[in-house]
Each structure stands twice: as structure tokens, then as C-alpha cells.
Design a protein around this motif. Structure first.
Motif, PDB file in Angstrom:
ATOM      1  N   ALA A  92       0.816  -1.067   0.182  1.00 42.91           N
ATOM      2  CA  ALA A  92       0.000   0.000  -0.120  1.00 42.91           C
ATOM      3  C   ALA A  92       0.884   1.152  -0.031  1.00 42.91           C
ATOM      4  O   ALA A  92       0.850   2.264  -0.908  1.00 42.91           O
ATOM      5  N   ALA A  93       2.018   1.215   0.899  1.00 44.73           N
ATOM      6  CA  ALA A  93       3.008   2.277   0.859  1.00 44.73           C
ATOM      7  C   ALA A  93       3.310   2.542  -0.599  1.00 44.73           C
ATOM      8  O   ALA A  93       3.704   3.761  -0.998  1.00 44.73           O
ATOM      9  N   GLN A  94       3.745   1.515  -1.216  1.00 49.25           N
ATOM     10  CA  GLN A  94       4.388   1.712  -2.700  1.00 49.25           C
ATOM     11  C   GLN A  94       3.471   2.109  -3.640  1.00 49.25           C
ATOM     12  O   GLN A  94       3.902   2.999  -4.411  1.00 49.25           O
ATOM     13  N   ILE A  95       2.332   1.878  -3.520  1.00 48.54           N
ATOM     14  CA  ILE A  95       1.059   2.444  -4.201  1.00 48.54           C
ATOM     15  C   ILE A  95       0.915   4.014  -3.988  1.00 48.54           C
ATOM     16  O   ILE A  95       0.853   4.857  -4.926  1.00 48.54           O
ATOM     17  N   LYS A  99       1.606   6.431  -7.041  1.00 49.65           N
ATOM     18  CA  LYS A  99       0.564   7.348  -7.698  1.00 49.65           C
ATOM     19  C   LYS A  99       0.476   8.670  -7.286  1.00 49.65           C
ATOM     20  O   LYS A  99      -0.413   9.713  -7.612  1.00 49.65           O
ATOM     21  N   HIS A 100       1.384   9.024  -6.309  1.00 48.96           N
ATOM     22  CA  HIS A 100       1.433  10.339  -5.606  1.00 48.96           C
ATOM     23  C   HIS A 100       0.304  10.733  -5.205  1.00 48.96           C
ATOM     24  O   HIS A 100      -0.435  11.996  -5.450  1.00 48.96           O
ATOM     25  N   ILE A 101      -0.346  10.049  -4.338  1.00 47.22           N
ATOM     26  CA  ILE A 101      -1.564  10.182  -3.656  1.00 47.22           C
ATOM     27  C   ILE A 101      -1.482   9.980  -2.173  1.00 47.22           C
ATOM     28  O   ILE A 101      -0.248   9.514  -1.719  1.00 47.22           O
ATOM     29  N   HIS A 102      -2.250  10.418  -1.382  1.00 45.42           N
ATOM     30  CA  HIS A 102      -2.295  10.511   0.052  1.00 45.42           C
ATOM     31  C   HIS A 102      -2.950   9.224   1.070  1.00 45.42           C
ATOM     32  O   HIS A 102      -2.927   9.067   2.162  1.00 45.42           O
ATOM     33  N   ARG A 103      -3.824   8.682   0.010  1.00 45.26           N
ATOM     34  CA  ARG A 103      -4.788   7.523   0.774  1.00 45.26           C
ATOM     35  C   ARG A 103      -5.060   6.633  -0.322  1.00 45.26           C
ATOM     36  O   ARG A 103      -5.062   6.897  -1.440  1.00 45.26           O
ATOM     37  N   VAL A 104      -5.566   5.385   0.397  1.00 49.29           N
ATOM     38  CA  VAL A 104      -6.219   4.504  -0.639  1.00 49.29           C
ATOM     39  C   VAL A 104      -7.154   3.785   0.242  1.00 49.29           C
ATOM     40  O   VAL A 104      -7.579   4.178   1.293  1.00 49.29           O
ATOM     41  N   VAL A 105      -8.390   3.307  -0.553  1.00 49.90           N
ATOM     42  CA  VAL A 105      -9.723   2.902   0.079  1.00 49.90           C
ATOM     43  C   VAL A 105      -9.654   1.391   0.204  1.00 49.90           C
ATOM     44  O   VAL A 105      -9.268   0.654  -0.717  1.00 49.90           O
ATOM     45  N   VAL A 106      -9.625   0.772   1.184  1.00 49.51           N
ATOM     46  CA  VAL A 106      -9.626  -0.524   1.792  1.00 49.51           C
ATOM     47  C   VAL A 106     -11.184  -1.025   1.310  1.00 49.51           C
ATOM     48  O   VAL A 106     -11.953  -0.551   1.880  1.00 49.51           O
ATOM     49  N   VAL A 107     -11.214  -1.845   0.472  1.00 45.06           N
ATOM     50  CA  VAL A 107     -12.451  -2.622  -0.060  1.00 45.06           C
ATOM     51  C   VAL A 107     -12.455  -3.996   0.243  1.00 45.06           C
ATOM     52  O   VAL A 107     -11.564  -4.891   0.239  1.00 45.06           O
ATOM     53  N   PRO A 116     -16.366  -0.281   0.537  1.00 45.26           N
ATOM     54  CA  PRO A 116     -15.419   0.242   1.181  1.00 45.26           C
ATOM     55  C   PRO A 116     -15.578  -0.051   2.810  1.00 45.26           C
ATOM     56  O   PRO A 116     -16.549  -0.071   3.141  1.00 45.26           O
ATOM     57  N   ILE A 117     -14.494  -0.451   3.327  1.00 42.35           N
ATOM     58  CA  ILE A 117     -14.593  -0.702   4.669  1.00 42.35           C
ATOM     59  C   ILE A 117     -13.335  -0.002   5.641  1.00 42.35           C
ATOM     60  O   ILE A 117     -13.598   0.344   7.134  1.00 42.35           O
ATOM     61  N   ALA A 118     -12.407   0.849   4.873  1.00 42.61           N
ATOM     62  CA  ALA A 118     -11.536   1.534   5.639  1.00 42.61           C
ATOM     63  C   ALA A 118     -10.872   2.626   4.639  1.00 42.61           C
ATOM     64  O   ALA A 118     -10.918   2.433   3.499  1.00 42.61           O
ATOM     65  N   ILE A 119     -10.319   3.636   5.368  1.00 44.21           N
ATOM     66  CA  ILE A 119      -9.416   4.349   4.411  1.00 44.21           C
ATOM     67  C   ILE A 119      -7.991   4.144   5.002  1.00 44.21           C
ATOM     68  O   ILE A 119      -7.898   4.419   6.391  1.00 44.21           O
ATOM     69  N   LEU A 120      -7.197   4.127   4.359  1.00 43.39           N
ATOM     70  CA  LEU A 120      -5.560   4.047   4.909  1.00 43.39           C
ATOM     71  C   LEU A 120      -4.839   5.113   4.196  1.00 43.39           C
ATOM     72  O   LEU A 120      -4.630   5.550   3.123  1.00 43.39           O
ATOM     73  N   SER A 121      -4.189   6.075   5.187  1.00 44.89           N
ATOM     74  CA  SER A 121      -3.523   7.182   4.583  1.00 44.89           C
ATOM     75  C   SER A 121      -2.273   7.135   4.960  1.00 44.89           C
ATOM     76  O   SER A 121      -1.696   6.075   5.764  1.00 44.89           O
ATOM     77  N   ASP A 122      -1.364   7.994   4.263  1.00 41.33           N
ATOM     78  CA  ASP A 122       0.177   8.025   4.678  1.00 41.33           C
ATOM     79  C   ASP A 122       0.161   8.371   6.151  1.00 41.33           C
ATOM     80  O   ASP A 122       1.419   7.998   6.761  1.00 41.33           O
ATOM     81  N   GLY A 123      -0.710   9.114   6.713  1.00 42.93           N
ATOM     82  CA  GLY A 123      -0.567   9.475   8.158  1.00 42.93           C
ATOM     83  C   GLY A 123      -0.783   8.377   8.983  1.00 42.93           C
ATOM     84  O   GLY A 123      -0.090   7.970  10.160  1.00 42.93           O
ATOM     85  N   ASP A 124      -1.394   6.988   8.533  1.00 45.53           N
ATOM     86  CA  ASP A 124      -1.635   5.745   9.060  1.00 45.53           C
ATOM     87  C   ASP A 124      -0.336   5.154   9.168  1.00 45.53           C
ATOM     88  O   ASP A 124      -0.101   4.539  10.100  1.00 45.53           O
ATOM     89  N   ILE A 125       0.282   5.056   7.853  1.00 44.38           N
ATOM     90  CA  ILE A 125       1.556   4.321   7.851  1.00 44.38           C
ATOM     91  C   ILE A 125       2.634   4.896   8.906  1.00 44.38           C
ATOM     92  O   ILE A 125       3.275   4.282   9.331  1.00 44.38           O
ATOM     93  N   ILE A 126       2.574   6.202   8.806  1.00 43.00           N
ATOM     94  CA  ILE A 126       3.644   6.898   9.718  1.00 43.00           C
ATOM     95  C   ILE A 126       3.387   6.643  11.152  1.00 43.00           C
ATOM     96  O   ILE A 126       4.303   6.203  11.779  1.00 43.00           O
ATOM     97  N   TYR A 127       2.148   6.724  11.482  1.00 39.95           N
ATOM     98  CA  TYR A 127       1.729   6.062  12.771  1.00 39.95           C
ATOM     99  C   TYR A 127       2.273   4.813  12.977  1.00 39.95           C
ATOM    100  O   TYR A 127       2.797   4.569  14.227  1.00 39.95           O
ATOM    101  N   HIS A 128       1.883   3.829  12.323  1.00 36.27           N
ATOM    102  CA  HIS A 128       2.278   2.464  12.356  1.00 36.27           C
ATOM    103  C   HIS A 128       3.854   2.318  12.520  1.00 36.27           C
ATOM    104  O   HIS A 128       4.482   1.469  13.449  1.00 36.27           O
ATOM    105  N   LEU A 129       4.611   3.156  11.525  1.00 37.43           N
ATOM    106  CA  LEU A 129       6.096   3.020  11.772  1.00 37.43           C
ATOM    107  C   LEU A 129       6.749   3.557  13.010  1.00 37.43           C
ATOM    108  O   LEU A 129       7.494   2.976  13.629  1.00 37.43           O
ATOM    109  N   ILE A 130       6.163   4.379  13.644  1.00 41.96           N
ATOM    110  CA  ILE A 130       6.753   5.049  14.812  1.00 41.96           C
ATOM    111  C   ILE A 130       6.199   4.321  16.022  1.00 41.96           C
ATOM    112  O   ILE A 130       6.700   4.008  16.822  1.00 41.96           O
TER     113      ILE A 130
END
Length: 133
Positions: A92-95, A99-107, A116-130
Motif C-alpha cells: 500500500a505504501a508503494q502504491i 501514484k503520488h496520492i495520500h490515501r487508498v480505500v480498503v475494500v 469500502p471498509i476503511a481508508i488507509l492514509s500516509d499518516g496511518d503508515i507513519i503512525y504504524h512506523l512510529i
């Protein structure tokens, strides 16, 4: 990140709206709830598009006198980038990067439609990394 799927890193819920929702209502909701997008769904809850803060700004610039009354269908992105719940977080991070986007929709796939069941944002990825393990 390779062994974690997108739902394991997801922090927040999903905000939805209908295609005929006025963009002014969407702007007020984004502001009030401090969210950056809404997933647009049909009456049965299937994915139709996504509308972002950038879309609201574009509406206000292109139709300054009537932007608030226009339908979100006029401004949303219909070709939504999606992933499945089992998608690896690293994929998802690679996508997002490619694509130069900030979020994907989890379906979830339901026949020929996507729910759609969730939205995963770049902020969610950073939160997970930290905060991982």
C-alpha cells in the motif's frame, strides 16, 4: 511492514456521503470532523468515488458563486485507488508513492462491486512506523 496488512495499521473509521450531497455540506463536515476526505457510496453502500479537501477547493475556485450547492458527484474522483484488507502495508505504501496520492480505500469485493471498509492514509503508515511493536 511486509508482514503487516493494511487493516492492522488502520487507525480511524470511514466517513461516507452520497453522490448528491452538496459540496458545501461536505466542506462543513470535513472542517467539523477534521477529516480530509469522504468516501462516496451508493444507497447500498458500494463505492462510487472519493471526495477530498482538494476537490472542495477546486469547486470553490471554479464556481465561486455557487460551489456550495453543487453536487459532490461533480467534483469527486470516480477512479478510486483501492486495496484489499489482506494487502501488505508495504505494498500500500508503494502504491501511495507511485501514484503520488495520500490515501487508498480498503475494500471488500462483493460480486462485481466494491464495499469500502476503511481508508488507509500516509499518516496511518507513519503512525504504524512510529508505534509498531
Amino acid at each position: 511492514m511486509k508482514t503487516v496488512n493494511v487493516l492492522a495499521a488502520k487507525r480511524l473509521g470511514i466517513s461516507r456521503c452520497a453522490c448528491d450531497t452538496p459540496i458545501g455540506d461536505i466542506a462543513r463536515r470535513m472542517n467539523g470532523e477534521d477529516i480530509s476526505c469522504l468516501v462516496v457510496t451508493d444507497d447500498e453502500g458500494y463505492l462510487e468515488g472519493i471526495v477530498t479537501r482538494t476537490d472542495v477547493v477546486r469547486a470553490a475556485l471554479e464556481q465561486p458563486d455557487q460551489w456550495e450547492e453543487t453536487s459532490c458527484c461533480d467534483w469527486m474522483t470516480s477512479d478510486v485507488i483501492t486495496v484489499f484488507p489482506t494487502t501488505a502495508l508495504s505494498s500500500a505504501a508503494q502504491i501511495l508513492q507511485a501514484k503520488h496520492i495520500h490515501r487508498v480505500v480498503v475494500v471488500e469485493q462483493e460480486g462485481s462491486k466494491l464495499r469500502p471498509i476503511a481508508i488507509l492514509s500516509d499518516g496511518d503508515i507513519i503512525y504504524h512506523l512510529i508505534n509498531r511493536g
